[in-house]
Motif scaffolding. Structure first.
Motif, PDB file in Angstrom:
ATOM      1  N   TYR A  20      16.612   0.893  55.161  1.00 52.68           N
ATOM      2  CA  TYR A  20      15.541   2.145  54.909  1.00 52.68           C
ATOM      3  C   TYR A  20      15.873   2.840  53.928  1.00 52.68           C
ATOM      4  O   TYR A  20      17.445   3.461  52.941  1.00 52.68           O
ATOM      5  CB  TYR A  20      15.507   2.166  56.322  1.00 52.68           C
ATOM      6  CG  TYR A  20      16.891   3.026  56.437  1.00 52.68           C
ATOM      7  CD1 TYR A  20      17.002   4.301  56.719  1.00 52.68           C
ATOM      8  CD2 TYR A  20      18.291   2.954  56.216  1.00 52.68           C
ATOM      9  CE1 TYR A  20      17.837   5.613  56.665  1.00 52.68           C
ATOM     10  CE2 TYR A  20      19.414   3.674  56.690  1.00 52.68           C
ATOM     11  CZ  TYR A  20      19.022   5.758  57.052  1.00 52.68           C
ATOM     12  OH  TYR A  20      19.875   6.231  56.642  1.00 52.68           O
ATOM     13  N   ILE A  21      15.374   3.751  53.203  1.00 45.58           N
ATOM     14  CA  ILE A  21      15.143   4.283  52.762  1.00 45.58           C
ATOM     15  C   ILE A  21      15.686   6.142  53.682  1.00 45.58           C
ATOM     16  O   ILE A  21      14.584   6.729  54.349  1.00 45.58           O
ATOM     17  CB  ILE A  21      14.018   4.348  51.713  1.00 45.58           C
ATOM     18  CG1 ILE A  21      13.428   3.434  51.181  1.00 45.58           C
ATOM     19  CG2 ILE A  21      14.174   5.530  50.773  1.00 45.58           C
ATOM     20  CD1 ILE A  21      12.010   3.191  49.921  1.00 45.58           C
ATOM     21  N   ASN A  22      16.677   6.401  52.929  1.00 46.18           N
ATOM     22  CA  ASN A  22      16.900   7.642  53.341  1.00 46.18           C
ATOM     23  C   ASN A  22      16.363   9.093  52.560  1.00 46.18           C
ATOM     24  O   ASN A  22      15.594   9.405  51.852  1.00 46.18           O
ATOM     25  CB  ASN A  22      18.608   8.304  53.492  1.00 46.18           C
ATOM     26  CG  ASN A  22      19.073   8.080  52.030  1.00 46.18           C
ATOM     27  OD1 ASN A  22      18.125   7.850  50.909  1.00 46.18           O
ATOM     28  ND2 ASN A  22      20.532   7.403  52.035  1.00 46.18           N
ATOM     29  N   ASN A  23      16.765  10.278  53.388  1.00 51.24           N
ATOM     30  CA  ASN A  23      15.724  11.418  53.116  1.00 51.24           C
ATOM     31  C   ASN A  23      16.117  12.127  51.356  1.00 51.24           C
ATOM     32  O   ASN A  23      15.849  12.352  50.999  1.00 51.24           O
ATOM     33  CB  ASN A  23      16.469  12.420  53.692  1.00 51.24           C
ATOM     34  CG  ASN A  23      15.587  12.495  55.462  1.00 51.24           C
ATOM     35  OD1 ASN A  23      15.038  12.079  55.130  1.00 51.24           O
ATOM     36  ND2 ASN A  23      17.015  13.194  56.098  1.00 51.24           N
ATOM     37  N   ALA A  24      17.338  11.007  50.858  1.00 50.12           N
ATOM     38  CA  ALA A  24      17.643  11.304  49.351  1.00 50.12           C
ATOM     39  C   ALA A  24      17.235  10.373  48.373  1.00 50.12           C
ATOM     40  O   ALA A  24      17.026  10.320  47.474  1.00 50.12           O
ATOM     41  CB  ALA A  24      19.294  10.851  49.317  1.00 50.12           C
ATOM     42  N   GLY A  25      16.321   9.480  48.953  1.00 52.73           N
ATOM     43  CA  GLY A  25      15.737   8.270  47.927  1.00 52.73           C
ATOM     44  C   GLY A  25      15.798   7.062  48.140  1.00 52.73           C
ATOM     45  O   GLY A  25      16.377   6.307  46.695  1.00 52.73           O
ATOM     46  N   GLN A  26      17.375   7.289  49.183  1.00 50.92           N
ATOM     47  CA  GLN A  26      18.285   5.853  48.584  1.00 50.92           C
ATOM     48  C   GLN A  26      17.949   4.976  49.538  1.00 50.92           C
ATOM     49  O   GLN A  26      18.045   5.218  50.390  1.00 50.92           O
ATOM     50  CB  GLN A  26      19.787   6.403  48.693  1.00 50.92           C
ATOM     51  CG  GLN A  26      19.902   7.157  47.348  1.00 50.92           C
ATOM     52  CD  GLN A  26      20.765   8.087  47.699  1.00 50.92           C
ATOM     53  OE1 GLN A  26      21.744   8.642  49.010  1.00 50.92           O
ATOM     54  NE2 GLN A  26      22.268   8.608  47.004  1.00 50.92           N
ATOM     55  N   LEU A  27      17.829   3.657  48.707  1.00 49.51           N
ATOM     56  CA  LEU A  27      18.063   2.368  49.636  1.00 49.51           C
ATOM     57  C   LEU A  27      19.476   1.461  50.785  1.00 49.51           C
ATOM     58  O   LEU A  27      20.296   1.835  49.352  1.00 49.51           O
ATOM     59  CB  LEU A  27      17.537   1.638  49.199  1.00 49.51           C
ATOM     60  CG  LEU A  27      17.492   0.247  50.166  1.00 49.51           C
ATOM     61  CD1 LEU A  27      15.807  -0.210  51.333  1.00 49.51           C
ATOM     62  CD2 LEU A  27      16.942  -0.702  49.553  1.00 49.51           C
ATOM     63  N   VAL A  28      19.720   2.325  51.470  1.00 58.18           N
ATOM     64  CA  VAL A  28      20.614   2.719  52.480  1.00 58.18           C
ATOM     65  C   VAL A  28      20.756   1.564  53.629  1.00 58.18           C
ATOM     66  O   VAL A  28      19.340   1.097  54.069  1.00 58.18           O
ATOM     67  CB  VAL A  28      21.331   3.531  52.823  1.00 58.18           C
ATOM     68  CG1 VAL A  28      21.490   4.301  51.290  1.00 58.18           C
ATOM     69  CG2 VAL A  28      20.154   4.682  53.731  1.00 58.18           C
ATOM     70  N   ARG A  29      21.688   1.119  54.548  1.00 61.33           N
ATOM     71  CA  ARG A  29      21.859   0.279  55.557  1.00 61.33           C
ATOM     72  C   ARG A  29      21.643   1.089  56.442  1.00 61.33           C
ATOM     73  O   ARG A  29      21.655   1.819  56.474  1.00 61.33           O
ATOM     74  CB  ARG A  29      23.099  -0.625  55.701  1.00 61.33           C
ATOM     75  CG  ARG A  29      23.288  -1.644  54.108  1.00 61.33           C
ATOM     76  CD  ARG A  29      24.874  -2.110  55.051  1.00 61.33           C
ATOM     77  NE  ARG A  29      24.870  -3.404  53.902  1.00 61.33           N
ATOM     78  CZ  ARG A  29      24.025  -4.105  53.514  1.00 61.33           C
ATOM     79  NH1 ARG A  29      23.398  -4.532  54.605  1.00 61.33           N
ATOM     80  NH2 ARG A  29      24.710  -5.738  52.619  1.00 61.33           N
ATOM     81  N   THR A  30      20.792   0.102  57.792  1.00 60.05           N
ATOM     82  CA  THR A  30      21.072   0.950  58.921  1.00 60.05           C
ATOM     83  C   THR A  30      21.608   1.509  60.001  1.00 60.05           C
ATOM     84  O   THR A  30      21.186   2.014  61.168  1.00 60.05           O
ATOM     85  CB  THR A  30      19.485  -0.061  59.530  1.00 60.05           C
ATOM     86  OG1 THR A  30      20.446  -0.691  59.775  1.00 60.05           O
ATOM     87  CG2 THR A  30      18.384  -0.308  58.317  1.00 60.05           C
ATOM     88  N   ASN A  31      23.149   1.451  59.395  1.00 58.48           N
ATOM     89  CA  ASN A  31      23.565   1.597  60.185  1.00 58.48           C
ATOM     90  C   ASN A  31      24.059   3.095  59.938  1.00 58.48           C
ATOM     91  O   ASN A  31      25.759   3.495  59.936  1.00 58.48           O
ATOM     92  CB  ASN A  31      24.601   0.795  60.775  1.00 58.48           C
ATOM     93  CG  ASN A  31      25.392   0.972  58.973  1.00 58.48           C
ATOM     94  OD1 ASN A  31      24.834   0.515  57.968  1.00 58.48           O
ATOM     95  ND2 ASN A  31      26.828  -0.062  59.359  1.00 58.48           N
ATOM     96  N   LEU A  32      23.788   3.905  58.497  1.00 55.50           N
ATOM     97  CA  LEU A  32      24.568   4.675  58.248  1.00 55.50           C
ATOM     98  C   LEU A  32      23.384   5.625  58.445  1.00 55.50           C
ATOM     99  O   LEU A  32      22.436   5.751  58.256  1.00 55.50           O
ATOM    100  CB  LEU A  32      24.291   4.672  56.547  1.00 55.50           C
ATOM    101  CG  LEU A  32      25.309   3.381  56.101  1.00 55.50           C
ATOM    102  CD1 LEU A  32      25.737   3.751  54.661  1.00 55.50           C
ATOM    103  CD2 LEU A  32      26.692   4.072  56.652  1.00 55.50           C
TER     104      LEU A  32
END
Length: 405
Positions: A393-405
């Motif tokens: 998913y895309i976090n609040n920082a606009g980065q594509l990261v894994r959903t367990n983060l």
């Protein structure tokens, strides 16, 4: 080839293939350079109402041309020649080229049979043989056409009518690797001829769409799936009937795009989606229903605070994976991938990268189940993938990261 029209007029064509015979007497046909000629008289077959002569046998003759070696000695065909060796490296070896005359012999059972029928040829030689009642006559040329040539003729490619196929799509028909698919399309056309023996335009259009899909997406294995689905459809049993869709809606591009019945995420189908929905109407109905099921479940998980982010967040990752898993379980990963990729067609950006990743992971999970598996079982498996970080998913920082983060 003899074609009779409803107004009793007819046309006659002859199809020829050049070929060569090598030094070991192997015959090599050049199917890519077929020649089609139209005859405006009865030089191939004499039309006599509804009478059809009975096939008896075939005859084949050959006209051959010898070409000497192009080297200084001009060695004839069959004589050992130094072509390619150091003393004469640029010469062309002697060769033998042949053209054939293949004739069907018919028993003339027509009354008053004093007419003349002559042979058809693939080369310059022709012949004729008079025929009376009950006597053998030379008739329509007999060609055992390869499946790909048959299909192109049925689509009128050979007669230059312009079907809209690109050269790549023509090459797809001619590709030996696609022989089984081409044979399936041929059989489908034959099974759907009208009562007068013609191929309805909607049937031809359907086959053309399948060829385009197979060429663009390399989705050959989807052809038989589509043909099998269409064989089960009639006015009393068709996809969308229970939703009051009109019969034949899959052939109505206006309905597909503008009715609102096939929208996903409130978006009208794009051109690729519309083509897929037309080719796979039964699966398209399930596909749309699954998109609604996945969205409703994702919204439920946001409402009960299990997940957050219905747009590009963890809930959105869940939605895409769940949607693809449902479709894969019901009608297979290949078609589900075609549907999912079509939905993202022309889109770019980080969110699209996220969708492709989660769609792919969902199809892998869905491959463990089938259409008898309950939605809740599949939903639980997708949610577990969210927790383990299998999705992104895309976090609040606009980065594509894994959903367990």
């Amino acid at each position: 080839m003899f074609i009779r029209f409803n107004d009793t007029t007819y046309k006659q064509y002859i199809i020829g293939y050049p070929y060569t015979i090598d030094n070991e007497n192997n015959i090599n046909y050049d199917y890519s350079n077929s020649q089609i000629s139209e005859f405006n008289d009865d030089s191939l077959v004499l039309s006599r109402g509804s009478c059809v002569p009975e096939f008896v046998d075939t005859q084949t003759t050959y006209t051959c041309f010898y070409t000497n070696c192009s080297g200084a000695a001009h060695h004839p065909y069959g004589v050992e020649c130094p072509c390619g060796e150091s003393e004469d490296t640029n010469c062309i070896p002697a060769s033998l080229q042949c053209e054939s005359t293949t004739i069907s012999i018919f028993e003339d059972n027509c009354s008053g049979g004093n007419g003349n029928n002559s042979s058809g040829t693939t080369g310059p030689s022709t012949g004729s043989n008079g025929g009376g009642n009950g006597s053998p006559v030379l008739g329509v040329p007999l060609f055992t056409l390869r499946i790909n040539v048959q299909l192109k003729q049925k689509l009128s490619l050979g007669f230059g009518s312009g079907t809209g196929l690109t050269q790549n799509e023509i090459d797809w028909i001619d590709n030996p690797n696609n022989l089984l698919d081409v044979e399936s399309l041929n059989n489908y056309l034959e099974d759907n001829k009208d009562e007068d023996g013609y191929y309805p335009q909607e049937i031809l259009d359907f086959v053309l769409k399948l060829i385009k899909l197979a060429d663009i997406g390399n989705n050959n294995n989807l052809i038989e799936l589509s043909l099998d689905s269409m064989r089960l459809i009639d006015e009393n049993n068709y996809p969308g009937m229970n939703d009051s869709f009109p019969f034949g809606w899959w052939n109505d591009n206006e309905f597909i795009i503008n009715s609102g019945n096939l929208n996903i995420d409130e978006q009208t189908p794009n051109a690729i989606e519309a083509a897929l929905f037309a080719l796979y109407p039964d699966q398209a109905i399930l596909h749309i229903q699954n998109s609604i099921t996945a969205l409703n479940k994702a919204e439920e998980l946001v409402t009960n605070e299990t997940l957050t982010g219905i747009e590009d967040g963890k809930a959105d990752a869940f939605r895409h994976a769940y949607w693809n898993a449902l479709g894969t379980a019901e009608f297979g990963s290949d078609l589900m991938k075609a549907f999912a990729d079509a939905h993202e067609w022309g889109e770019t950006g980080l969110a699209v990268t996220m969708d492709f990743h989660n769609n792919h992971k969902g199809r892998i999970i869905g491959g463990n189940y089938n259409d008898f598996t309950s939605d809740s079982v599949i939903s639980t498996a997708i949610l577990q993938s969210v927790y383990t970080g299998n999705l992104k998913y895309i976090n609040n920082a606009g980065q594509l990261v894994r959903t367990n983060l």
